[in-house]
Design an enzyme around this catalytic site. Structure first.
Site, mmCIF file in Angstrom:
data_model
loop_
_atom_site.group_PDB
_atom_site.id
_atom_site.type_symbol
_atom_site.label_atom_id
_atom_site.label_comp_id
_atom_site.label_asym_id
_atom_site.label_seq_id
_atom_site.Cartn_x
_atom_site.Cartn_y
_atom_site.Cartn_z
ATOM 1 N N HIS A 169 0.856 -1.179 0.000
ATOM 2 C CA HIS A 169 0.000 0.000 0.000
ATOM 3 C C HIS A 169 0.897 1.236 0.000
ATOM 4 O O HIS A 169 1.627 1.488 0.961
ATOM 5 C CB HIS A 169 -0.898 0.004 1.234
ATOM 6 C CG HIS A 169 -1.766 1.216 1.346
ATOM 7 N ND1 HIS A 169 -2.737 1.536 0.420
ATOM 8 C CD2 HIS A 169 -1.793 2.205 2.273
ATOM 9 C CE1 HIS A 169 -3.330 2.658 0.773
ATOM 10 N NE2 HIS A 169 -2.777 3.087 1.893
ATOM 11 N N GLU A 205 0.251 5.525 6.598
ATOM 12 C CA GLU A 205 -1.149 5.227 6.882
ATOM 13 C C GLU A 205 -2.069 5.910 5.876
ATOM 14 O O GLU A 205 -1.718 6.934 5.266
ATOM 15 C CB GLU A 205 -1.511 5.689 8.303
ATOM 16 C CG GLU A 205 -0.735 4.978 9.404
ATOM 17 C CD GLU A 205 -1.058 3.502 9.487
ATOM 18 O OE1 GLU A 205 -2.204 3.134 9.146
ATOM 19 O OE2 GLU A 205 -0.178 2.718 9.891
ATOM 20 N N GLY A 221 -4.659 8.294 4.308
ATOM 21 C CA GLY A 221 -5.028 9.663 4.612
ATOM 22 C C GLY A 221 -3.892 10.536 5.087
ATOM 23 O O GLY A 221 -4.117 11.713 5.419
ATOM 24 N N ILE A 222 -2.654 10.040 5.109
ATOM 25 C CA ILE A 222 -1.551 10.829 5.643
ATOM 26 C C ILE A 222 -0.988 11.814 4.609
ATOM 27 O O ILE A 222 -0.261 12.745 4.971
ATOM 28 C CB ILE A 222 -0.431 9.906 6.164
ATOM 29 C CG1 ILE A 222 0.444 10.651 7.176
ATOM 30 C CG2 ILE A 222 0.406 9.352 5.013
ATOM 31 C CD1 ILE A 222 1.362 9.761 7.974
ATOM 32 N N GLY A 223 -1.326 11.602 3.319
ATOM 33 C CA GLY A 223 -0.903 12.570 2.315
ATOM 34 C C GLY A 223 -0.023 12.011 1.216
ATOM 35 O O GLY A 223 0.638 12.771 0.500
ATOM 36 N N LYS A 224 -0.027 10.700 1.026
ATOM 37 C CA LYS A 224 0.819 10.090 -0.003
ATOM 38 C C LYS A 224 0.423 10.552 -1.408
ATOM 39 O O LYS A 224 1.275 10.948 -2.210
ATOM 40 C CB LYS A 224 0.732 8.557 0.085
ATOM 41 C CG LYS A 224 1.199 7.969 1.405
ATOM 42 C CD LYS A 224 1.177 6.464 1.372
ATOM 43 C CE LYS A 224 -0.213 5.888 1.179
ATOM 44 N NZ LYS A 224 -1.110 6.196 2.316
ATOM 45 N N SER A 225 -0.877 10.489 -1.698
ATOM 46 C CA SER A 225 -1.339 10.847 -3.036
ATOM 47 C C SER A 225 -1.143 12.333 -3.318
ATOM 48 O O SER A 225 -0.805 12.724 -4.444
ATOM 49 C CB SER A 225 -2.820 10.478 -3.197
ATOM 50 O OG SER A 225 -3.004 9.082 -3.067
ATOM 51 N N ASP A 275 -1.835 4.119 -4.546
ATOM 52 C CA ASP A 275 -2.624 3.276 -3.642
ATOM 53 C C ASP A 275 -2.057 1.857 -3.514
ATOM 54 O O ASP A 275 -1.724 1.424 -2.415
ATOM 55 C CB ASP A 275 -4.095 3.210 -4.075
ATOM 56 C CG ASP A 275 -4.952 2.548 -3.011
ATOM 57 O OD1 ASP A 275 -4.801 2.921 -1.825
ATOM 58 O OD2 ASP A 275 -5.769 1.680 -3.352
ATOM 59 N N GLU A 325 -6.311 8.760 -6.423
ATOM 60 C CA GLU A 325 -7.488 9.104 -5.614
ATOM 61 C C GLU A 325 -7.127 10.259 -4.685
ATOM 62 O O GLU A 325 -6.183 10.170 -3.899
ATOM 63 C CB GLU A 325 -7.926 7.907 -4.775
ATOM 64 C CG GLU A 325 -9.092 8.240 -3.848
ATOM 65 C CD GLU A 325 -9.280 7.215 -2.734
ATOM 66 O OE1 GLU A 325 -10.125 7.454 -1.853
ATOM 67 O OE2 GLU A 325 -8.570 6.189 -2.742
ATOM 68 N N ARG A 374 18.672 13.414 12.292
ATOM 69 C CA ARG A 374 18.855 14.773 11.798
ATOM 70 C C ARG A 374 20.104 14.920 10.938
ATOM 71 O O ARG A 374 20.266 15.930 10.250
ATOM 72 C CB ARG A 374 18.921 15.753 12.981
ATOM 73 C CG ARG A 374 17.665 15.737 13.829
ATOM 74 C CD ARG A 374 17.729 16.749 14.953
ATOM 75 N NE ARG A 374 17.833 18.111 14.461
ATOM 76 C CZ ARG A 374 17.898 19.190 15.254
ATOM 77 N NH1 ARG A 374 17.882 19.029 16.565
ATOM 78 N NH2 ARG A 374 17.985 20.391 14.738
#
Length: 311
Positions: A142, A158, A160-164, A181, A206, A247
């Site tokens: 995924h 996860e 909805g975290i902003g991948k797309s 996706d 999506e 860092r």
């Protein structure tokens, strides 16, 4: 055969644009189940010890020259013996054409005979590489796969975290989408991983609140790619105050995919961070490291030099 990976001979013919010398045979019903190929010079001479009949048989100049020296009866006997094994097909290279006796015996045995103008060694290499990808170990992940300056960047995290959204911004910056996706990943050898999109979601992204968009239609064919080697993984995660984040980048982390360790960076998400620029920079930095320059090591060297000077 239901539980065995296979490629049809029809698929091989279409993929390499091969000439079909036996059109009366149904190539869809004949399956290739192994990635290796064989040149049957020894078999045409009668030596069948250690012969692997499941391999595609490739015939070049050597085999054609040997066949030409045989009498018609000897040719028929050699071909009958070869076709008594359950071989998937025979492919003639360098534009060589099969003799009529071979075609007659091939049709009787239901063995397709194909041909190509390509050089024997070059064609065999391309065929083995292609079949290795078909039969390679396979998994799905995924995530989003993007080609960034030639580096295959796999973005995970996860839902909805902003991948797309990060992928879309990368596309707007001139990079190419491979899959959104779900990423299908294959390991054709022990060094490389290749990812592609499932056919049903190819070129689609999506976006929550908007829906499905077609990247190829909106941004053109230069914004998409069918397949990409995976070089780097970016793992997006919610930022937590208690967690320590790298860092300096002195030590690499890895994600194991199908037995291969891929460099992985955990990227904490906070408001105001431009994910696309960070992902793009990570890809460029990874490419720079492969070329022999590591900024973190350069900083360490400068610090050490400065300490030595002040002693």
């Amino acid at each position: 055969m239901a539980n065995t990976k296979y490629v049809t001979v029809a698929n091989v013919q279409e993929r390499f644009n091969l000439i079909n010398y036996t059109p009366e045979l149904n190539l869809e019903d004949i399956h290739v189940t192994v990635a290796d190929v064989n040149r049957p010079a020894l078999q045409l001479h009668g030596f069948y010890e250690h012969f692997e009949p499941k391999r595609i048989q490739v015939i070049g100049n050597v085999e054609v020259a040997y066949i030409a020296k045989k009498s018609d009866e000897e040719k028929a006997q050699s071909f009958r013996k070869l076709f008594s094994y359950d071989i998937p097909c025979i492919i003639f290279c360098r534009g060589e054409k099969p003799v009529d006796i071979l075609l007659e015996e091939a049709v009787k045995a239901n063995v397709p005979v194909l041909g190509t103008e390509r050089a024997t060694s070059e064609f065999m290499s391309a065929l083995i590489f292609s079949l290795n990808k078909d039969f390679a170990p396979y998994t799905t992940i995924h995530g989003v796969l993007v080609d960034v300056y030639g580096e295959g960047l796999l973005i995970t995290g996860e839902s909805g975290i902003g991948k797309s959204e990060a992928a879309l911004e990368l596309i707007r910056r001139g990079h190419r989408l491979v899959s959104d996706d779900v990423v299908e990943i294959r390991r054709p050898n022990n060094e490389r991983l290749y990812g592609r999109a499932p056919s049903i979601t190819q070129y689609l992204i999506e976006l929550r609140g908007i829906g499905i968009i077609d990247v190829k239609s909106l941004y053109g064919v230069e914004a998409v790619k069918d397949e990409q080697r995976i070089d780097l993984v970016i793992k997006l995660e919610d930022w937590t105050k208690e967690k320590e984040y790298d860092r300096l980048g002195m030590t690499d982390e890895y994600m194991n995919i199908l037995g291969i360790d891929v460099t992985c960076h955990s990227l904490p998400i906070r408001p105001g961070r431009n994910l696309a620029i960070i992902c793009e920079t990570a890809a460029v930095n990874h490419r720079q490291k492969k070329m022999g320059y590591n900024a973190a090591e350069e900083l360490y060297r400068r610090v050490q030099d400065n300490l030595d000077e002040n002693k």
